[in-house]
Design an enzyme around this catalytic site. Structure first.
Site, PDB file in Angstrom:
ATOM      1  N   GLY A 237       0.858  -1.179   0.000  1.00 28.56           N
ATOM      2  CA  GLY A 237       0.000   0.000   0.000  1.00 28.56           C
ATOM      3  C   GLY A 237       0.891   1.224   0.000  1.00 28.56           C
TER       4      GLY A 237
ATOM      5  N   GLY B 241       0.271  -4.937   0.665  1.00 31.08           N
ATOM      6  CA  GLY B 241      -0.894  -4.700  -0.180  1.00 31.08           C
ATOM      7  C   GLY B 241      -0.897  -5.496  -1.486  1.00 31.08           C
TER       8      GLY B 241
ATOM      9  CD  GLU C 289       2.392  -5.668   6.088  1.00 30.57           C
ATOM     10  OE1 GLU C 289       2.992  -6.692   6.505  1.00 30.57           O
ATOM     11  OE2 GLU C 289       1.629  -5.694   5.106  1.00 30.57           O
TER      12      GLU C 289
ATOM     13  CG  ASP D 177      -2.756  -4.042   6.236  1.00 35.47           C
ATOM     14  OD1 ASP D 177      -1.796  -4.510   5.595  1.00 35.47           O
ATOM     15  OD2 ASP D 177      -3.242  -2.908   5.996  1.00 35.47           O
TER      16      ASP D 177
HETATM   17  C1  QUE Z   1       7.141  -2.536   4.980  1.00 37.34           C
HETATM   18  C2  QUE Z   1       6.023  -2.190   4.260  1.00 37.34           C
HETATM   19  C3  QUE Z   1       6.110  -1.553   3.014  1.00 37.34           C
HETATM   20  C4  QUE Z   1       7.382  -1.286   2.508  1.00 37.34           C
HETATM   21  C5  QUE Z   1       8.518  -1.636   3.224  1.00 37.34           C
HETATM   22  C6  QUE Z   1       8.382  -2.259   4.453  1.00 37.34           C
HETATM   23  C7  QUE Z   1       4.961  -1.150   2.247  1.00 37.34           C
HETATM   24  C8  QUE Z   1       5.192  -0.460   1.016  1.00 37.34           C
HETATM   25  C9  QUE Z   1       6.500  -0.223   0.573  1.00 37.34           C
HETATM   26  C10 QUE Z   1       6.825   0.492  -0.635  1.00 37.34           C
HETATM   27  C11 QUE Z   1       7.931   0.137  -1.394  1.00 37.34           C
HETATM   28  C12 QUE Z   1       8.279   0.839  -2.526  1.00 37.34           C
HETATM   29  C13 QUE Z   1       7.537   1.940  -2.929  1.00 37.34           C
HETATM   30  C14 QUE Z   1       6.429   2.322  -2.174  1.00 37.34           C
HETATM   31  C15 QUE Z   1       6.091   1.587  -1.030  1.00 37.34           C
HETATM   32  O1  QUE Z   1       7.542  -0.660   1.306  1.00 37.34           O
HETATM   33  O2  QUE Z   1       3.797  -1.398   2.648  1.00 37.34           O
HETATM   34  O3  QUE Z   1       5.708   3.384  -2.549  1.00 37.34           O
HETATM   35  O4  QUE Z   1       7.877   2.661  -4.035  1.00 37.34           O
HETATM   36  O5  QUE Z   1       4.141  -0.057   0.294  1.00 37.34           O
HETATM   37  O6  QUE Z   1       9.480  -2.615   5.166  1.00 37.34           O
HETATM   38  O7  QUE Z   1       4.789  -2.450   4.760  1.00 37.34           O
END
Ligand code: QUE
Length: 361
Positions: free
Chosen positions: A65, A118, A141, A149
Site C-alpha cells: 500500500g 498490499g 509491516e 493487514d
Molecule cells: C514494509 C512495508 C512496506 C514497505 C517496506 C516495508 C509497504 C510499502 C513499501 C513500498 C515500497 C516501494 C515503494 C512504495 C512503497 O515498502 O507497505 O511506494 O515505491 O508499500 O518494510 O509495509
C-alpha cells in the site's frame, strides 16, 4: 486521466495492469478508487469469464500500500489530513480485497517480482496466483510500525504450521518454491512465458461451463517445478519456535533452539517495532478462529490505531525515506509494551467502524 491502473477487456478476460513501475506499483487511494468499480462491473458482466491482474515494469507486481503517502500527509494541518487519508485509504484498500475475496469468477494474479503487503491483498484473495522465478514475497509491516493487514490476520494462520506467524512477525522473504509450499502460489511459470499465459487465457474456449475448469486447464499447461523451498526445510524449527502465545516466549524458544537460523531470526525480531510485534501476534492468534470478514473489521481498527502512532512515521522515515534502517521505536523494547496498550489498538471505532456488505456476484 491518470494511467496508474490500466483496464481493458481482451475477449472474455478483464485485464488489470498496475502501472506505477517507478513506485514498484505501490497501491494508492486513486488506484483503489479506479479498480473498485471496474471489478464490481466485471463481477456481474456475463461476457467476462475471468480477470487477470499483473504489474507493469518487470520488477514488481505490487510493493504494498502507498503507506508513504499516508505518512507524508502527517505534516499537514495538524494531523487531520493524515487521519482523513488513513481512514479513506485503508477503507478503500480493504473494500477492494473484500471485493476480490468474494469475486465468484476466476481471478488470476500474475505475480512476477516483488509482492509485499498490499500486493498480497490484490492477489491472495483471488482463486489463482501464478508466480515466477523473480518472486519476492513478504509481509514486512512490522518493520515500519504497522501489522500484517489486507487479511493477514485470516490467511497467515492458515499457512502450514506456524509459517504465517514466522512470516508476519519477521517479514521474511519467500521464493517461488516457498510460495508454492505455503499455498500462496497455485502455479509457477517462467517469467518470459507470462505473456503467453495471458494470451492462452484470452484465446481459451470459455463456453458456458465452469470457468474455473477452463482457467485451471490453461494454467496447468504452463506450470513448471520451482525446486526446493527453504521454508519447508526450516519448518520444524519454525513450528517449535513460533507456537508460543507471547513474543517473549518466541524469543526464548529461538534462544533455546540455538542454531544460526534461530540466532538470525532473533536478531531480526529485535530490529522490528516492539508494539507491532505484540499487536501482530495477538491479531494472528485471534485470526485462528475468526472468519475473513470478521478479521477485516478488526484489521481496520488496527490500521487506524497503528497509523496514528509515532512508530509508523518513524518506520516510514527509517525504511522508505532516509533509508538508514535505524528506527527508534517508542516503546523501545518488548517489555516496555503493556498488554493494555496492545488491547487498546483493538478497540472498536464506533461511527468509524468498517462495514463491508458481501458484494453482488
Ligand atoms: C514494509 C512495508 C512496506 C514497505 C517496506 C516495508 C509497504 C510499502 C513499501 C513500498 C515500497 C516501494 C515503494 C512504495 C512503497 O515498502 O507497505 O511506494 O515505491 O508499500 O518494510 O509495509
Amino acid at each position: 486521466m491518470s494511467d496508474d491502473v490500466l483496464l481493458e477487456t481482451r475477449g472474455a478476460v478483464g485485464v488489470v495492469t498496475l502501472n506505477r513501475p517507478k513506485a514498484l506499483n505501490a497501491l494508492d487511494l486513486g488506484m483503489c478508487r479506479k479498480l473498485q468499480p471496474a471489478l464490481d462491473a466485471w463481477a456481474v458482466d456475463p461476457a467476462v469469464k475471468a480477470v487477470v491482474i499483473r504489474g507493469a515494469g518487470g520488477r514488481a507486481f505490487c510493493a504494498g500500500g502507498d503507506v508513504r503517502a499516508v505518512a507524508a500527509s502527517a505534516g499537514s494541518a495538524a494531523g487531520e489530513e493524515q487521519e482523513r487519508l488513513s481512514r479513506e485509504f485503508f477503507r478503500a484498500e480493504y473494500a477492494l480485497n473484500h471485493r476480490i475475496h468474494h469475486f465468484g469468477k476466476p481471478f488470476i494474479a500474475l505475480v512476477d517480482g516483488i509482492c509485499m503487503g498490499g500486493g498480497l491483498g490484490l492477489s491472495i484473495h483471488g482463486a489463482y496466483r501464478v508466480v515466477t522465478e523473480k518472486l519476492v514475497l513478504a509481509m514486512p509491516e512490522t518493520a515500519i510500525g504497522l501489522f500484517p493487514d489486507i487479511g493477514g490476520g485470516w490467511f497467515l494462520p492458515r499457512f502450514p504450521g506456524e509459517a504465517g506467524t514466522y512470516l508476519g512477525l519477521t517479514g521474511a522473504r519467500c521464493s517461488a518454491a516457498d510460495a508454492l509450499w505455503l499455498g500462496y502460489a497455485t502455479h509457477h511459470v517462467e517469467s518470459v512465458r507470462l505473456d503467453a499465459v495471458l494470451d492462452a487465457l484470452v484465446g481459451a474456449q470459455w463456453g458456458s461451463g465452469a470457468a474455473s475448469a477452463v482457467a485451471e486447464k490453461v494454467l496447468a499447461d504452463f506450470h513448471a517445478d520451482a525446486g526446493t523451498s527453504a521454508l519447508a526445510v526450516q519448518h520444524g524449527a519454525i513450528d517449535r519456535c513460533f507456537a508460543a502465545e507471547r513474543v517473549d516466549d518466541i524469543q526464548q524458544a529461538l534462544e533455546l533452539e540455538g542454531t544460526p537460523w534461530a540466532q538470525e531470526t532473533w536478531a531480526t525480531l529485535l530490529r522490528m517495532c516492539p508494539m507491532s510485534l505484540k499487536v501482530t501476534l495477538h491479531q494472528l492468534r485471534m485470526g485462528r478462529t475468526r472468519d475473513y470478514d470478521e478479521m477485516v473489521t478488526v484489521e481496520y481498527r488496527l490500521s487506524q490505531a497503528m497509523t496514528a502512532r509515532q512508530d509508523f512515521r518513524e518506520g516510514i522515515r527509517a525504511v522508505l525515506v532516509d533509508k538508514d534502517n535505524k528506527p527508534r521505536w517508542h516503546p523501545a523494547t518488548l517489555s516496555d509494551v503493556t498488554d493494555a496498550e496492545v488491547e487498546a489498538c483493538f478497540a472498536p471505532l464506533g461511527a468509524d467502524e468498517l462495514v463491508l456488505p458481501v458484494p453482488p456476484r
